[in-house]
Design an enzyme around this catalytic site. Structure first.
Site, PDB file in Angstrom:
ATOM      1  N   GLY A 148      10.640 -61.800  28.330  1.00  0.00           N
ATOM      2  CA  GLY A 148       9.210 -61.696  28.109  1.00  0.00           C
ATOM      3  C   GLY A 148       8.552 -60.878  29.202  1.00  0.00           C
ATOM      4  N   CYS A 149       7.336 -60.428  28.939  1.00  0.00           N
ATOM      5  CA  CYS A 149       6.647 -59.551  29.890  1.00  0.00           C
ATOM      6  C   CYS A 149       6.253 -60.291  31.171  1.00  0.00           C
ATOM      7  CB  CYS A 149       5.434 -58.906  29.231  1.00  0.00           C
ATOM      8  SG  CYS A 149       4.356 -60.066  28.352  1.00  0.00           S
ATOM      9  N   TYR A 150       5.590 -61.440  31.036  1.00  0.00           N
ATOM     10  CA  TYR A 150       5.252 -62.218  32.228  1.00  0.00           C
ATOM     11  C   TYR A 150       6.504 -62.622  33.009  1.00  0.00           C
ATOM     12  CZ  TYR A 150       0.306 -63.029  30.859  1.00  0.00           C
ATOM     13  OH  TYR A 150      -1.025 -62.892  30.562  1.00  0.00           O
TER      14      TYR A 150
END
Length: 348
Positions: A148-150
């Site tokens: 995921g990005c975070y």
């Protein structure tokens, strides 16, 4: 040369994949798949692609997999499971950009993603695609769960210090900010321009679906169980992620120790730019596959880490291509770092 297909080609991550792959010398985009966009040409849906590519978006069918070496799946959570299963069964390599195969525990997945997982047998086969920390496993994988990005912005900053036992593993405070493209293309009132402009707000505090992903992979790659808080915020920008992490240094750790462990871990990582005690800016990584990391130390021993990425590139499509390069033995920067191909300037 390999043939690739993209499921969810008209979404933000799908279009980012197309733009990056068009610069890749070892890839041919053979098939584009969608649902509501079936029958349309991709350049009609996204006019920025005119003159670059002309392919019709098709309905995904397992018969089309015969022409594909690698399938990128860029679908919302809960929607990729059947597609991934059919591709894996057809012996086609898969990189899933969504969240369906990141967590090893199906019950935890259901708790945070609010879907039942229908392909639990594939969870143990999925390899987590944090490129800088899992390269050996990625190189032999058939199914990649793209981070995921975070979590990408958080793991890349925290892992070197946890691995060296340089920080306390409890009471880590993580605050992250993301542009609105992180929510995807689905229409929603709370991400309309008039709602986000000139404002910042926290959301999904304490129940964000990335919490178990961060926890699982901090422990897997560092060997340390952590206790942390994670508070994501929405920014009135289109793209980019900025993360600030508060932790406590162990008493024996110096500033030089922090610098040296980052240099040691990322000296051969072309997309990690460790800038020491400088404070990174999000504008410097937007539209790139770079992650910029900096830090500051308070006199009381508090360590503050700063990490910033482009959520659609290093946080999605770019990292997926980085993983593809590892899987197929291509140059790591291929398709992602154009300046690596430039000839030296001839000064007259």
């Amino acid at each position: 040369m390999i043939n690739v297909g993209i499921v969810g080609a008209a979404g933000y991550s799908g279009v980012e994949l197309i733009k990056l792959l068009l610069n890749h010398d070892e890839v041919v985009i053979t098939k584009l798949f969608g649902s509501t966009t079936v029958g349309s040409y991709i350049e009609e849906i996204h006019s920025s692609l005119r003159g670059m590519i002309s392919l019709q978006v098709e309905q995904f069918r397992k018969e089309t997999l015969e022409e594909i070496d690698l399938l990128f799946v860029a679908m919302p959570s809960g929607q990729s499971m059947q597609v991934v299963k059919e591709a894996v069964n057809a012996n086609v390599k898969v990189i899933d950009i969504g969240g369906d195969f990141r967590l090893k525990d199906a019950a935890v997945y259901t708790k945070y993603y609010k879907h039942e997982h229908t392909e639990t047998k594939l969870l143990s086969r999925a390899v987590y695609g944090l490129s800088e920390w899992n390269e050996i496993a990625i190189s032999g994988a058939k199914l990649i769960a793209n981070p995921g990005c975070y979590p990408t912005s958080i793991l890349l900053a925290l892992l070197p210090l946890l691995k060296e036992n340089f920080i306390e593993s409890n009471n880590i405070g993580i605050t992250s900010y993301s542009g609105t493209s992180g929510a995807g293309k689905s229409a929603a009132t709370n991400i309309m321009f008039s709602e986000v402009n000139e404002s910042v707000r926290a959301y999904k505090v304490g129940n964000h679906q990335y919490i178990p992903e961060i926890e699982q992979y901090l422990e897997q790659f560092s060997g340390v169980k952590t206790n942390f808080s994670f508070v994501p915020h929405l920014l009135p920008t289109t793209r980019g992620i900025y993360t600030t992490i508060h932790s406590t240094l162990k008493k024996h750790v110096t500033e030089n120790d922090v610098v040296n462990t980052f240099k040691h871990n990322y000296s051969s990582a072309p997309f990690i730019r460790f800038i020491g005690t400088e404070i990174p800016e999000m504008k410097n990584v937007v539209n790139t596959n770079f992650c910029d990391i900096g830090f500051r130390i308070y006199e009381n021993g508090t360590l503050v880490l700063f990490s910033t990425i482009d959520n659609l590139v290093k946080g999605a499509a770019g990292q997926a291509i980085q993983n593809m390069n590892i899987m197929f033995g291509f140059q790591l920067t291929e398709g992602l770092l154009k300046c690596s191909k430039k000839q030296s300037l001839q000064i007259k």
